[in-house]
Design a protein around this motif. Structure first.
Motif, PDB file in Angstrom:
ATOM      1  N   ASN A   1     -41.979  22.464 -25.408  1.00  0.00           N
ATOM      2  CA  ASN A   1     -41.671  23.040 -24.102  1.00  0.00           C
ATOM      3  C   ASN A   1     -40.450  22.393 -23.471  1.00  0.00           C
ATOM      4  O   ASN A   1     -39.841  22.962 -22.573  1.00  0.00           O
ATOM      5  N   GLU A   2     -40.136  21.204 -23.908  1.00  0.00           N
ATOM      6  CA  GLU A   2     -38.947  20.497 -23.417  1.00  0.00           C
ATOM      7  C   GLU A   2     -37.961  20.367 -24.573  1.00  0.00           C
ATOM      8  O   GLU A   2     -38.304  19.879 -25.640  1.00  0.00           O
ATOM      9  N   TRP A   3     -36.737  20.798 -24.346  1.00  0.00           N
ATOM     10  CA  TRP A   3     -35.710  20.738 -25.379  1.00  0.00           C
ATOM     11  C   TRP A   3     -34.387  20.486 -24.666  1.00  0.00           C
ATOM     12  O   TRP A   3     -34.016  21.228 -23.761  1.00  0.00           O
ATOM     13  N   GLY A   4     -33.691  19.436 -25.056  1.00  0.00           N
ATOM     14  CA  GLY A   4     -32.438  19.105 -24.416  1.00  0.00           C
ATOM     15  C   GLY A   4     -31.229  19.575 -25.201  1.00  0.00           C
ATOM     16  O   GLY A   4     -31.249  19.638 -26.424  1.00  0.00           O
ATOM     17  N   TRP A   5     -30.189  19.871 -24.472  1.00  0.00           N
ATOM     18  CA  TRP A   5     -28.905  20.271 -25.065  1.00  0.00           C
ATOM     19  C   TRP A   5     -27.832  20.170 -23.999  1.00  0.00           C
ATOM     20  O   TRP A   5     -28.072  20.516 -22.828  1.00  0.00           O
ATOM     21  N   ASN A   6     -26.700  19.682 -24.383  1.00  0.00           N
ATOM     22  CA  ASN A   6     -25.538  19.674 -23.526  1.00  0.00           C
ATOM     23  C   ASN A   6     -25.787  18.949 -22.194  1.00  0.00           C
ATOM     24  O   ASN A   6     -25.371  19.391 -21.132  1.00  0.00           O
ATOM     25  N   GLY A   7     -26.522  17.835 -22.279  1.00  0.00           N
ATOM     26  CA  GLY A   7     -26.736  16.992 -21.118  1.00  0.00           C
ATOM     27  C   GLY A   7     -27.872  17.375 -20.184  1.00  0.00           C
ATOM     28  O   GLY A   7     -28.066  16.772 -19.152  1.00  0.00           O
ATOM     29  N   GLU A   8     -28.650  18.412 -20.575  1.00  0.00           N
ATOM     30  CA  GLU A   8     -29.776  18.810 -19.723  1.00  0.00           C
ATOM     31  C   GLU A   8     -30.880  19.425 -20.572  1.00  0.00           C
ATOM     32  O   GLU A   8     -30.692  19.717 -21.746  1.00  0.00           O
TER      33      GLU A   8
ATOM     34  N   MET B   1     -33.464  27.595 -29.802  1.00  0.00           N
ATOM     35  CA  MET B   1     -33.156  26.264 -30.276  1.00  0.00           C
ATOM     36  C   MET B   1     -34.045  25.891 -31.441  1.00  0.00           C
ATOM     37  O   MET B   1     -34.837  24.970 -31.342  1.00  0.00           O
ATOM     38  N   PRO B   2     -33.948  26.536 -32.552  1.00  0.00           N
ATOM     39  CA  PRO B   2     -34.738  26.100 -33.703  1.00  0.00           C
ATOM     40  C   PRO B   2     -34.007  25.017 -34.510  1.00  0.00           C
ATOM     41  O   PRO B   2     -32.772  24.938 -34.504  1.00  0.00           O
ATOM     42  N   PHE B   3     -34.807  24.190 -35.163  1.00  0.00           N
ATOM     43  CA  PHE B   3     -34.298  23.171 -36.070  1.00  0.00           C
ATOM     44  C   PHE B   3     -35.141  23.229 -37.331  1.00  0.00           C
ATOM     45  O   PHE B   3     -36.367  23.233 -37.255  1.00  0.00           O
ATOM     46  N   ILE B   4     -34.487  23.297 -38.484  1.00  0.00           N
ATOM     47  CA  ILE B   4     -35.190  23.282 -39.762  1.00  0.00           C
ATOM     48  C   ILE B   4     -34.739  22.051 -40.530  1.00  0.00           C
ATOM     49  O   ILE B   4     -33.554  21.898 -40.839  1.00  0.00           O
ATOM     50  N   ASN B   5     -35.699  21.189 -40.814  1.00  0.00           N
ATOM     51  CA  ASN B   5     -35.451  19.959 -41.556  1.00  0.00           C
ATOM     52  C   ASN B   5     -36.070  20.111 -42.939  1.00  0.00           C
ATOM     53  O   ASN B   5     -37.278  20.324 -43.060  1.00  0.00           O
ATOM     54  N   THR B   6     -35.246  20.017 -43.965  1.00  0.00           N
ATOM     55  CA  THR B   6     -35.711  20.171 -45.338  1.00  0.00           C
ATOM     56  C   THR B   6     -35.502  18.873 -46.106  1.00  0.00           C
ATOM     57  O   THR B   6     -34.409  18.305 -46.082  1.00  0.00           O
ATOM     58  N   ILE B   7     -36.557  18.459 -46.780  1.00  0.00           N
ATOM     59  CA  ILE B   7     -36.482  17.326 -47.702  1.00  0.00           C
ATOM     60  C   ILE B   7     -36.938  17.848 -49.054  1.00  0.00           C
ATOM     61  O   ILE B   7     -38.013  18.452 -49.165  1.00  0.00           O
ATOM     62  N   THR B   8     -36.114  17.643 -50.071  1.00  0.00           N
ATOM     63  CA  THR B   8     -36.451  18.111 -51.405  1.00  0.00           C
ATOM     64  C   THR B   8     -35.998  17.093 -52.446  1.00  0.00           C
ATOM     65  O   THR B   8     -35.051  16.336 -52.219  1.00  0.00           O
ATOM     66  N   ASN B   9     -36.670  17.094 -53.572  1.00  0.00           N
ATOM     67  CA  ASN B   9     -36.240  16.241 -54.674  1.00  0.00           C
ATOM     68  C   ASN B   9     -35.253  16.981 -55.581  1.00  0.00           C
ATOM     69  O   ASN B   9     -34.698  16.397 -56.507  1.00  0.00           O
ATOM     70  N   ALA B  10     -35.005  18.248 -55.298  1.00  0.00           N
ATOM     71  CA  ALA B  10     -34.038  19.025 -56.079  1.00  0.00           C
ATOM     72  C   ALA B  10     -32.613  18.663 -55.655  1.00  0.00           C
ATOM     73  O   ALA B  10     -32.382  18.205 -54.540  1.00  0.00           O
ATOM     74  N   ARG B  11     -31.690  18.882 -56.554  1.00  0.00           N
ATOM     75  CA  ARG B  11     -30.278  18.703 -56.231  1.00  0.00           C
ATOM     76  C   ARG B  11     -29.784  19.979 -55.550  1.00  0.00           C
ATOM     77  O   ARG B  11     -30.047  21.085 -56.034  1.00  0.00           O
ATOM     78  N   VAL B  12     -29.077  19.821 -54.450  1.00  0.00           N
ATOM     79  CA  VAL B  12     -28.557  20.971 -53.715  1.00  0.00           C
ATOM     80  C   VAL B  12     -27.029  20.913 -53.776  1.00  0.00           C
ATOM     81  O   VAL B  12     -26.402  20.087 -53.116  1.00  0.00           O
TER      82      VAL B  12
ATOM     83  N   ILE C   1     -40.207  22.981 -39.345  1.00  0.00           N
ATOM     84  CA  ILE C   1     -39.560  23.933 -38.455  1.00  0.00           C
ATOM     85  C   ILE C   1     -39.978  23.606 -37.028  1.00  0.00           C
ATOM     86  O   ILE C   1     -41.170  23.607 -36.706  1.00  0.00           O
ATOM     87  N   ARG C   2     -38.990  23.315 -36.198  1.00  0.00           N
ATOM     88  CA  ARG C   2     -39.236  22.994 -34.797  1.00  0.00           C
ATOM     89  C   ARG C   2     -38.636  24.103 -33.934  1.00  0.00           C
ATOM     90  O   ARG C   2     -37.501  24.510 -34.159  1.00  0.00           O
ATOM     91  N   ILE C   3     -39.419  24.529 -32.972  1.00  0.00           N
ATOM     92  CA  ILE C   3     -39.028  25.663 -32.146  1.00  0.00           C
ATOM     93  C   ILE C   3     -39.165  25.298 -30.669  1.00  0.00           C
ATOM     94  O   ILE C   3     -40.174  24.718 -30.266  1.00  0.00           O
ATOM     95  N   PHE C   4     -38.166  25.649 -29.880  1.00  0.00           N
ATOM     96  CA  PHE C   4     -38.287  25.562 -28.424  1.00  0.00           C
ATOM     97  C   PHE C   4     -39.111  26.761 -27.983  1.00  0.00           C
ATOM     98  O   PHE C   4     -38.750  27.911 -28.243  1.00  0.00           O
ATOM     99  N   GLY C   5     -40.246  26.507 -27.356  1.00  0.00           N
ATOM    100  CA  GLY C   5     -41.145  27.567 -26.940  1.00  0.00           C
ATOM    101  C   GLY C   5     -42.345  27.625 -27.868  1.00  0.00           C
ATOM    102  O   GLY C   5     -42.769  26.608 -28.410  1.00  0.00           O
ATOM    103  N   SER C   6     -42.867  28.804 -28.061  1.00  0.00           N
ATOM    104  CA  SER C   6     -44.047  28.972 -28.908  1.00  0.00           C
ATOM    105  C   SER C   6     -43.879  30.221 -29.762  1.00  0.00           C
ATOM    106  O   SER C   6     -42.939  30.994 -29.583  1.00  0.00           O
ATOM    107  N   ALA C   7     -44.829  30.390 -30.688  1.00  0.00           N
ATOM    108  CA  ALA C   7     -44.802  31.568 -31.553  1.00  0.00           C
ATOM    109  C   ALA C   7     -46.225  31.858 -32.001  1.00  0.00           C
ATOM    110  O   ALA C   7     -47.071  30.962 -32.030  1.00  0.00           O
ATOM    111  N   ASP C   8     -46.474  33.099 -32.364  1.00  0.00           N
ATOM    112  CA  ASP C   8     -47.806  33.461 -32.825  1.00  0.00           C
ATOM    113  C   ASP C   8     -47.934  33.277 -34.337  1.00  0.00           C
ATOM    114  O   ASP C   8     -46.958  33.035 -35.037  1.00  0.00           O
ATOM    115  N   SER C   9     -49.148  33.402 -34.823  1.00  0.00           N
ATOM    116  CA  SER C   9     -49.447  33.207 -36.251  1.00  0.00           C
ATOM    117  C   SER C   9     -48.684  34.175 -37.135  1.00  0.00           C
ATOM    118  O   SER C   9     -48.254  33.819 -38.230  1.00  0.00           O
ATOM    119  N   GLU C  10     -48.516  35.394 -36.654  1.00  0.00           N
ATOM    120  CA  GLU C  10     -47.816  36.403 -37.447  1.00  0.00           C
ATOM    121  C   GLU C  10     -46.372  35.979 -37.731  1.00  0.00           C
ATOM    122  O   GLU C  10     -45.890  36.100 -38.859  1.00  0.00           O
TER     123      GLU C  10
END
Length: 114
Positions: free
Chosen positions: A105-112, A1-12, A64-73
């Motif tokens: 550690n908590e991430w909801g989807w589809n009512g749970e 369940m990753p989410f990437i939120n991008t804000i830019t001043n460039a035109r996309v 970048i938001r991630i359900f769970g964790s990740a290492d530095s690498e």
């Protein structure tokens, strides 16, 4: 369940938006078990942004938001990929891109929660 939120001043443009979707969908695989299948994206362009006291060059904030964790690498690999993608697709130099990470550690989807 990753989410990437991008804000830019460039035109996309729609074409660049599609490229960002594809490239970020591939880049998210830097995190074990993550794929484009579960990836949600938000791209906000033409934002009023300032960096180092200036607003006359393209810049981006990528969260970048991630359900769970990740290492530095994995985070380092992802940051490199994000900077490459934004440089190649939107012409934003890597030293004008901030990338932040949050892990949940908590991430909801589809009512749970997982």
């Amino acid at each position: 369940m990753p989410f990437i939120n991008t804000i830019t001043n460039a035109r996309v443009t729609p074409e660049k938006e599609e490229l960002l979707k594809e490239r970020l969908g591939k880049a998210i695989e830097a995190f074990p078990g993550k794929s484009e299948y579960w990836l949600m994206l938000n791209i906000t362009d033409n934002a009023k942004m300032w960096f180092r006291g200036y607003n006359n060059f393209p810049m981006a904030m990528v969260e970048i938001r991630i359900f769970g964790s990740a290492d530095s690498e994995a985070c380092n690999k992802m940051t490199a990929a994000v900077c490459e993608v934004f440089s190649e697709v939107l012409g934003i130099r890597g030293d004008r891109v901030y990338v932040s990470y949050s892990f949940h550690n908590e991430w909801g989807w589809n009512g749970e929660n997982f």
